[in-house]
Design a protein around this motif. Structure first.
Motif, mmCIF file in Angstrom:
data_model
loop_
_atom_site.group_PDB
_atom_site.id
_atom_site.type_symbol
_atom_site.label_atom_id
_atom_site.label_comp_id
_atom_site.label_asym_id
_atom_site.label_seq_id
_atom_site.Cartn_x
_atom_site.Cartn_y
_atom_site.Cartn_z
ATOM 1 N N ASP A 209 0.813 -1.211 0.000
ATOM 2 C CA ASP A 209 0.000 0.000 0.000
ATOM 3 C C ASP A 209 0.848 1.263 0.000
ATOM 4 O O ASP A 209 0.594 2.196 -0.784
ATOM 5 C CB ASP A 209 -0.929 0.001 1.225
ATOM 6 N N HIS A 213 1.964 2.869 -3.746
ATOM 7 C CA HIS A 213 1.378 4.179 -4.045
ATOM 8 C C HIS A 213 2.460 5.229 -4.267
ATOM 9 O O HIS A 213 2.403 5.989 -5.247
ATOM 10 C CB HIS A 213 0.468 4.606 -2.897
ATOM 11 N N THR A 217 3.073 7.081 -7.763
ATOM 12 C CA THR A 217 2.865 8.529 -7.820
ATOM 13 C C THR A 217 4.119 9.231 -8.336
ATOM 14 O O THR A 217 4.039 10.170 -9.140
ATOM 15 C CB THR A 217 2.491 9.052 -6.434
ATOM 16 N N LEU A 285 -3.327 13.389 0.251
ATOM 17 C CA LEU A 285 -3.053 12.313 -0.699
ATOM 18 C C LEU A 285 -3.425 12.723 -2.118
ATOM 19 O O LEU A 285 -2.663 12.495 -3.062
ATOM 20 C CB LEU A 285 -3.832 11.062 -0.279
ATOM 21 N N TYR A 316 -8.122 5.119 4.634
ATOM 22 C CA TYR A 316 -7.061 5.806 3.911
ATOM 23 C C TYR A 316 -6.342 4.857 2.964
ATOM 24 O O TYR A 316 -6.087 5.199 1.797
ATOM 25 C CB TYR A 316 -6.081 6.425 4.904
ATOM 26 N N ARG A 317 -6.011 3.648 3.454
ATOM 27 C CA ARG A 317 -5.309 2.689 2.602
ATOM 28 C C ARG A 317 -6.179 2.239 1.431
ATOM 29 O O ARG A 317 -5.673 1.999 0.324
ATOM 30 C CB ARG A 317 -4.877 1.480 3.434
ATOM 31 N N GLN A 320 -6.121 5.062 -1.004
ATOM 32 C CA GLN A 320 -4.777 5.116 -1.595
ATOM 33 C C GLN A 320 -4.593 4.032 -2.649
ATOM 34 O O GLN A 320 -4.119 4.302 -3.766
ATOM 35 C CB GLN A 320 -3.754 4.958 -0.476
ATOM 36 N N THR A 324 -4.191 4.513 -6.682
ATOM 37 C CA THR A 324 -2.986 3.960 -7.322
ATOM 38 C C THR A 324 -3.360 3.089 -8.503
ATOM 39 O O THR A 324 -2.746 3.175 -9.578
ATOM 40 C CB THR A 324 -2.176 3.149 -6.297
#
Length: 406
Positions: A209, A213, A217, A285, A316-317, A320, A324
């Motif tokens: 994770d 990500h 990114t 994020l 959040y994960r 994320q 991604t």
């Protein structure tokens, strides 16, 4: 005698006794041989009676050595020799009585049904016949007295049988205790292995994770630099600064995980090196992705401060990982993140439109990320679904993460 009475010495002797039971049988055979030698009639080859008695003593002593290794054979030999003793020797001897008692004891400790009770019955019958038929100093002894003696002999044999039963039960309980201890140790070992597997899975999920990500990114930002340089050169420094910050963040994430692994055996409840992200950090994020070709919208309905940190981290994960995957497999497609906070649950919806570009790598390659998101949701008692969206032709991730009120 003091060295033989210390606890350490007794424990060593007990260990030797348990690990080498044949030593006890050899000692027992020697003792019975000595008993036969000092009893009447004496060991000699002068008369047929003494010859028969000597054969009985030596034969029974040798048979007792094998009473654990070959119990049925040893008891059969002892029984046959006692029959010889009954026929050839004109009196009951202390040796014959002692051998009869040890044979009765052995039937209960070394044999299994039906042999156990068959041999015991033979011992009772043989002892009764020996008492009733053996010659006495007064030939006109009353039969009632003989019956009383036979009953007393049966009672003594019964005591030996009961002693064997007690010994067998104690040994069975000891073996059961060892078996239970081995079972509990095996279960603890299985639990330790399961905990290790779960910990490796958790670390792998966190690595996937966080680093997945960050690296994706960084790759997207690096590709975006080319467009920014052409369209807005003044913002190139900002994009490069973002790439550098994301790179340092990825390095810090790796350092944190290594620190957790290194300190896994410590009992100190130290605070983590960096605060754990929650749903309140989703805005940052998305801000990190502003220079990619994807346009991402965020909609929040409710108070994110009421969401527990554990639920916030999982949410959040999930956001994320979903973003991604959107950048990876639908580069340039618009995406939206919707967070709806209820009293005891939070709903997440991450949706991206269909991308105009064709990727050689299919969506199916991201199944590990989807499985990780589903595991996070299930750990909280929630649900997560991921699949094509029929309205937009893109991809939709929907999660419901509940929590209990404190």
């Amino acid at each position: 005698m003091e060295p033989f009475t210390t606890p350490a010495t007794r424990e060593r002797l007990r260990t030797v006794w348990q690990e080498r039971p044949w030593v006890a049988d050899v000692v027992l055979a020697v003792l019975f041989g000595v008993l036969g030698a000092i009893s009447r009639p004496t060991l000699s080859f002068a008369t047929p009676e003494q010859i028969a008695y000597s054969i009985v003593v030596f034969g029974c002593s040798i048979a007792l050595i094998f009473r654990r290794l070959r119990p049925r054979l040893a008891l059969a030999v002892v029984g046959a020799l006692l029959v010889v003793h009954l026929v050839a020797v004109q009196e009951l001897t202390v040796f014959a009585v002692a051998v009869c008692l040890i044979a009765a004891y052995t039937t209960q400790t070394q044999l299994v049904p039906p042999w156990r009770w068959g041999y015991v019955a033979a011992i009772y019958v043989g002892a009764g016949v020996a008492v009733l038929t053996s010659p006495t100093h007064t030939p006109d002894t009353d039969w009632m007295i003989r019956l009383v003696i036979a009953a007393a002999a049966a009672a003594v044999i019964t005591v030996a049988v009961l002693a064997g039963i007690v010994r067998r039960n104690r040994r069975a309980r000891y073996e059961d205790a060892l078996e239970r201890a081995a079972f509990l140790e095996g279960r603890r070992e299985a639990e330790r292995r399961l905990a290790a597997v779960e910990e490796r899975t958790r670390i792998a999920r966190e690595m996937h994770d966080m680093l997945g990500h960050s690296l994706n990114t960084i790759a997207m930002q690096a590709e975006g630099v080319r467009y920014v340089v052409r369209t807005d050169p003044d913002r190139t420094d900002q994009v490069l600064a973002d790439i550098g910050r994301l790179s340092r963040t990825a390095v810090d994430d790796v350092r944190d995980l290594i620190s957790v692994l290194a300190d896994d055996d410590n009992d100190d409840d130290e605070a983590p090196l960096r605060p754990t992200p929650t749903l309140r950090d989703v805005g940052q994020l998305i801000s990190d992705l502003q220079y990619t070709r994807a346009a991402i919208r965020l909609h929040i309905d409710g108070d994110l401060s009421t969401v527990p940190d554990q639920v916030g981290l999982a949410g959040y994960r999930i956001v994320q990982e979903s973003l991604t995957n959107a950048l990876k497999y639908a580069d340039g497609a618009a995406a939206s993140v919707r967070i709806l906070v209820h009293d005891r649950a939070v709903e997440l919806t991450i949706l991206n439109t269909a991308s105009g570009e064709r990727h050689t790598r299919p969506r199916g390659d991201s199944h590990h990320g989807i499985i990780g998101m589903q595991e996070r949701a299930r750990a909280l008692g929630g649900t997560l679904t991921a699949g094509p969206d029929p309205n937009t032709g893109g991809w939709r991730v929907a999660a419901n993460l509940p929590w209990r009120q404190p």
